[in-house]
Write a protein that holds these residues in place. Structure first.
Motif, short mmCIF file in Angstrom:
data_model
loop_
_atom_site.label_atom_id
_atom_site.label_comp_id
_atom_site.label_asym_id
_atom_site.label_seq_id
_atom_site.Cartn_x
_atom_site.Cartn_y
_atom_site.Cartn_z
N HIS A 1 0.84 -1.20 0.00
CA HIS A 1 0.00 0.00 0.00
C HIS A 1 0.88 1.25 0.00
O HIS A 1 0.95 1.98 1.00
CB HIS A 1 -0.93 0.00 1.21
N PRO A 2 1.60 1.51 -1.09
CA PRO A 2 2.53 2.66 -1.10
C PRO A 2 1.83 4.00 -0.95
O PRO A 2 2.44 4.97 -0.51
CB PRO A 2 3.20 2.55 -2.47
N MET A 3 0.53 4.06 -1.28
CA MET A 3 -0.17 5.35 -1.16
C MET A 3 -0.46 5.72 0.30
O MET A 3 -0.75 6.86 0.60
CB MET A 3 -1.47 5.33 -1.96
N ALA B 1 -0.74 9.40 2.02
CA ALA B 1 -2.01 9.77 2.65
C ALA B 1 -1.79 10.22 4.08
O ALA B 1 -2.41 11.18 4.56
CB ALA B 1 -2.99 8.60 2.60
N ARG B 2 -0.90 9.55 4.79
CA ARG B 2 -0.60 9.93 6.17
C ARG B 2 0.08 11.29 6.22
O ARG B 2 -0.29 12.16 7.02
CB ARG B 2 0.30 8.87 6.82
N LEU B 3 1.06 11.50 5.35
CA LEU B 3 1.82 12.75 5.37
C LEU B 3 0.95 13.95 4.99
O LEU B 3 1.15 15.06 5.48
CB LEU B 3 3.02 12.65 4.42
N SER B 4 -0.05 13.72 4.11
CA SER B 4 -0.93 14.81 3.68
C SER B 4 -2.21 14.88 4.50
O SER B 4 -3.05 15.75 4.26
CB SER B 4 -1.27 14.66 2.20
N PHE C 1 -7.26 2.88 6.82
CA PHE C 1 -6.14 2.25 7.53
C PHE C 1 -5.85 3.07 8.78
O PHE C 1 -6.34 4.19 8.95
CB PHE C 1 -4.90 2.14 6.64
N PHE C 2 -5.04 2.50 9.67
CA PHE C 2 -4.67 3.18 10.90
C PHE C 2 -3.15 3.15 11.03
O PHE C 2 -2.48 2.24 10.52
CB PHE C 2 -5.33 2.52 12.11
N VAL C 3 -2.61 4.14 11.71
CA VAL C 3 -1.16 4.32 11.82
C VAL C 3 -0.73 4.01 13.24
O VAL C 3 -1.14 4.70 14.19
CB VAL C 3 -0.75 5.76 11.45
N GLY C 4 0.09 2.98 13.40
CA GLY C 4 0.65 2.67 14.70
C GLY C 4 1.98 3.38 14.88
O GLY C 4 2.82 3.37 13.97
N VAL C 5 2.16 4.03 16.02
CA VAL C 5 3.41 4.76 16.30
C VAL C 5 4.18 3.99 17.36
O VAL C 5 3.78 3.93 18.53
CB VAL C 5 3.11 6.20 16.78
#
Length: 493
Positions: free
Chosen positions: A6-8, A12-15, A24-28
């Motif tokens: 999923h390269p996009m 999508a996260r940065l923008s 999707f969800f972002v784990g830190v």
């Protein structure tokens, strides 16, 4: 989830692209939390993040939901399901059953409805989501509880039982295990302007833009039942209607009014409940509202699938942000479909209004007397003689009897045994009563005319064209149906 797959997602996260909210969800890794891609917090470095297909997947590797972006408020997404119809139905049924506090999640009856073994269901969840069906259901309960704690003033005990937990002790245990925070601590951090009346709740329902809200409201307005549906409240323009969830002594009656806040990509939804409301059915009420308004649609995925149709049919006009206009139940959808057989929309709605006013009941909701769509038993006993052919009255009466004698879990395909009900009626009911996304109503009279125009602009033969169109539109045929209906309305205007 593999980043390379999923390269996009990185972009999508940065923008902070709202079109991917809930997809999707972002784990830190450095903070131990997971966020929505639109989270306003300072962006972590790429090497410190991991992408997850669902909130549950992030939670079960030990991450906690962010208190700023509130992952429980993200629009739902089943993108990780793909085109697996069985898994889509399983996810929907489990989400419904998870928040039913009267019953534990029993996999065997659920698997019987799906026609698969419990072993195979567990395999599907493990392969696609990385958690078991039971763990997924438990997390659905937890996220709904977190939303109520943030956005309402319900007591913590009411929140626990409304979210499907059988005891306050178990609720506190799960909350602490998953969030490392007690419900009371989270309540102290909640919005100070939370609702003070437990019978008048206000929830925020996020969506992925674009959302063609005006077209959806116009569709409802053309087909509205007076007293049951309305379009303005407290100076706001939007859409409201009454709903009743459950049957007999467990029934929950209420009403909602929704209006759009486009700058925040969300709907503001005011919910009014009857006195002594059965709060255990509140989750089902909220899920029904989400389905009716189709807030969990994925416009980008829908348009990516449908856009190639334009290349072979240049006259096709697609409207991004189209939503499925749902109704309260399969029974209501079936009644609307029968009354709409072989008559104009205007005549069908005239008949519907006469029928609902004659068979429905009014109840006090807040400060208003509101009309409710009748239950099958009440409609069957009334048997109103509408000005239409006797054969159609018989069909309507038979549907009322069938729905009275069977529970809501029966497949609408079984309606085909009723004289006067054919594939069009069943398909229409699935599309609006279940919000099933892949219903291209090729047998609908208006759609037929639209397809003829499209067929004339393509190089395909009649039968070949229809087969090709259904295949190309899948799994989003219902959205194409609504787009074609809209095209027909615009061409008349």
């Amino acid at each position: 989830m593999n980043k390379a797959t999923h390269p996009m997602y990185q972009q999508a996260r940065l923008s902070r692209d709202p079109r991917f909210d809930g997809v999707f969800f972002v784990g830190v890794k450095t903070t131990g939390i997971y966020c929505r891609p639109i989270c306003p917090a300072v962006l972590p470095k790429e090497q410190n993040v991991e992408y997850f297909a669902s909130a549950a997947a992030a939670a079960f590797v030990g991450l906690r939901p962010c208190l700023r972006c509130r992952p429980e408020s993200a629009p739902g997404s089943h993108a990780w399901v793909g085109n697996d119809t069985t898994l889509k139905r399983a996810v929907t049924l489990i989400e419904q059953a998870a928040l039913d506090s009267d019953h534990a999640l029993l996999l065997e009856p659920l698997c019987e409805r799906l026609g698969i073994s419990s072993r195979y269901l567990r395999h599907l969840f493990a392969e696609k989501l990385g958690v078991s069906p039971t763990k997924y259901a438990n997390y659905c309960r937890l996220l709904f509880a977190k939303q109520l704690l943030h956005q309402t003033n319900l007591s913590i005990t009411d929140v626990a039982f409304a979210s499907g937990f059988r005891s306050l002790r178990r609720f506190n245990e799960v909350f602490m295990q998953q969030l490392c925070l007690t419900p009371s601590a989270l309540r102290r951090n909640a919005d100070s302007d939370a609702n003070r009346d437990v019978h008048a709740l206000t929830l925020t329902m996020s969506y992925r833009p674009p959302y063609d809200w005006h077209a959806l409201v116009a569709f409802f307005q053309l087909r509205a039942v007076e007293g049951m549906e309305w379009f303005s409240e407290d100076g706001q323009m939007g859409y409201g209607r009454t709903l009743q969830i459950g049957r007999a002594e467990t029934r929950l009656r209420g009403a909602f009014f929704a209006y759009q806040q486009p700058e925040r990509h969300c709907l503001h939804v005011k919910i009014s409940l009857e006195n002594d409301a059965n709060l255990r059915l509140l989750p089902q009420l909220v899920q029904t509202i989400r389905r009716i308004l189709d807030v969990d649609a994925e416009p980008q995925a829908i348009m990516q699938r449908l856009l190639p149709l334009v290349h072979l049919t240049p006259s096709l006009s697609l409207t991004e942000g189209t939503r499925i206009a749902g109704v309260a139940s399969m029974f209501e959808a079936g009644v609307r479909a029968i009354l709409g057989q072989q008559v104009s929309v205007t005549q069908a709605i005239r008949l519907l209004n006469q029928w609902v006013i004659s068979t429905g009941e009014k109840y006090q909701i807040g400060a208003q007397q509101r009309l409710f769509f009748p239950e099958p038993a009440m409609a069957y006993a009334a048997d109103i003689a509408l000005p239409m052919p006797q054969s159609r009255r018989n069909t309507l009466h038979a549907l009322c009897q069938w729905c009275h004698e069977h529970d809501d879990h029966q497949s609408p395909e079984q309606w085909l045994a009723i004289k006067g009900i054919g594939p069009w009626t069943v398909a229409y009911a699935k599309m609006r009563g279940q919000s099933w996304p892949d219903v291209l109503l090729t047998s609908d009279l208006v759609i037929k005319k639209q397809l003829q125009l499209l067929r004339d602009s393509s190089a395909l033969a009649d039968r070949e064209f229809e087969h090709w169109l259904v295949e190309q539109a899948s799994p989003w045929g219902s959205y194409l149906t609504f787009m074609l209906w809209r095209n027909a309305t615009q061409s008349r205007d």
